[in-house]
Scaffold this motif. Structure first.
Motif, short mmCIF file in Angstrom:
data_model
loop_
_atom_site.label_atom_id
_atom_site.label_comp_id
_atom_site.label_asym_id
_atom_site.label_seq_id
_atom_site.Cartn_x
_atom_site.Cartn_y
_atom_site.Cartn_z
N UNK A 164 51.18 -1.72 21.70
CA UNK A 164 50.39 -1.61 22.92
C UNK A 164 50.59 -2.93 23.65
N UNK A 165 51.33 -2.87 24.75
CA UNK A 165 51.67 -4.09 25.49
C UNK A 165 50.45 -4.76 26.09
N UNK A 166 50.46 -6.07 26.01
CA UNK A 166 49.41 -6.93 26.56
C UNK A 166 48.04 -6.71 25.93
N UNK A 167 47.99 -6.02 24.80
CA UNK A 167 46.71 -5.80 24.11
C UNK A 167 46.43 -6.94 23.15
N UNK A 168 45.18 -7.37 23.15
CA UNK A 168 44.71 -8.36 22.17
C UNK A 168 44.03 -7.60 21.04
N UNK A 169 43.35 -8.31 20.15
CA UNK A 169 42.69 -7.62 19.04
C UNK A 169 41.54 -6.77 19.54
N UNK A 170 40.80 -7.25 20.53
CA UNK A 170 39.73 -6.45 21.14
C UNK A 170 40.37 -5.56 22.21
N UNK A 171 40.38 -4.26 21.95
CA UNK A 171 41.03 -3.33 22.87
C UNK A 171 40.28 -3.21 24.20
N UNK A 172 41.05 -3.15 25.28
CA UNK A 172 40.49 -2.85 26.61
C UNK A 172 40.37 -1.33 26.72
N UNK A 173 39.71 -0.85 27.77
CA UNK A 173 39.53 0.58 27.95
C UNK A 173 40.87 1.32 27.94
N UNK A 174 41.86 0.80 28.65
CA UNK A 174 43.16 1.48 28.69
C UNK A 174 43.84 1.48 27.32
N UNK A 175 43.56 0.48 26.48
CA UNK A 175 44.12 0.45 25.13
C UNK A 175 43.47 1.52 24.26
#
Length: 198
Positions: A170-181
Motif C-alpha cells: 500500500x503506497x505511502x501508507x504508514x503503520x496507522x492506516x488512513x481511510x483510503x488504506x
C-alpha cells in the motif's frame, strides 16, 4: 447487520461483533475472523461492514494481548465453523499488527482447515518464521511503503516464508492506516475471499 456475540469454547469466553452478510450467496456464506489486540488501531468495523455488504460474514474481537489473541483464535474458529450459515471451507483469519501475527500463527497450528490469512502490517518476531512455513493456505501480507513498525523488508521475508504468501504494497501508507488504506485493504480482502480461495 452487526451485533454483539459471545463465543464459548472449553474454558474460554470471547466477546466480539458478528457481522451478518447483507445479501448472502445461496446457503452458507464465507467468513472472515478478525483478531485484534487492544491499543492497536485496526479499523475492523469498517472492513467488516464492507465485507458484509459484499455477502461475506465477519466476526471481530479484541484481545487484551497478542498471547490472548493467539489463544482465542482457534476457539473462535472451531465454534464458528460449526454454524449452519458458515461455509466452513471458506474461512479466512485476518488481523492488523499483533492481531495479524496472532492470525498467522493460529493458522499455522490449525492447518489447512483455514482457507486463507490476510495480514495487515503484521509485526513478526524472527522466531515466528519457522511457524509461518507450516501454513499451506493462501496468504496475503499487506505492507505500507512508509511503515516504520512493520517494515517492507520484514514483511517481504514473511511473505516469502509462507509457502503461498503474496506481498501487497500500500503506497505511502504508514503503520496507522488512513481511510483510503482501510478501503483498499477491505477490497483486497474481499478479492482474497471471492477469488483466491476458489
Amino acid at each position: 447487520m452487526q451485533q454483539e456475540m459471545t463465543i464459548k469454547h472449553d474454558n474460554l469466553e470471547v466477546q466480539g461483533i458478528w457481522g451478518q452478510a447483507t445479501n448472502p450467496i445461496e446457503g452458507a456464506a464465507p467468513l472472515v475472523i478478525f483478531a485484534g489486540v487492544k491499543g492497536e488501531d485496526a479499523n475492523d468495523a469498517a472492513e467488516a461492514q464492507y465485507l458484509n455488504d459484499a455477502g461475506i460474514q465477519t466476526f471481530a474481537f479484541e484481545a487484551d494481548s497478542f498471547e490472548a489473541a493467539k489463544k482465542d483464535l482457534p476457539a473462535v474458529f472451531e465454534e464458528l465453523r460449526q454454524k449452519d450459515q458458515v461455509a466452513s471451507e471458506y474461512i479466512v483469519l485476518a488481523g492488523f499488527g499483533q492481531g495479524g501475527r496472532a492470525a498467522a500463527l493460529a493458522a499455522s497450528r490449525l492447518g489447512k482447515s483455514v482457507s486463507g490469512i490476510f495480514l495487515m502490517a503484521p509485526v513478526f518476531m524472527p522466531s515466528d518464521l519457522l511457524e509461518l512455513k507450516k501454513y499451506q493456505g493462501v496468504a496475503y501480507v499487506l505492507a505500507g511503503s512508509l511503515d516504520g513498525e512493520a517494515p517492507m523488508s520484514n514483511l517481504s521475508l514473511a511473505a516469502k516464508t509462507l509457502p503461498r504468501g503474496e506481498l501487497l504494497e500500500i503506497r505511502d501508507a504508514k503503520h496507522a492506516y488512513r481511510l483510503q488504506d482501510v478501503e483498499r485493504a477491505a477490497m483486497l480482502l474481499r478479492t482474497l475471499v471471492m477469488t483466491a480461495l476458489n
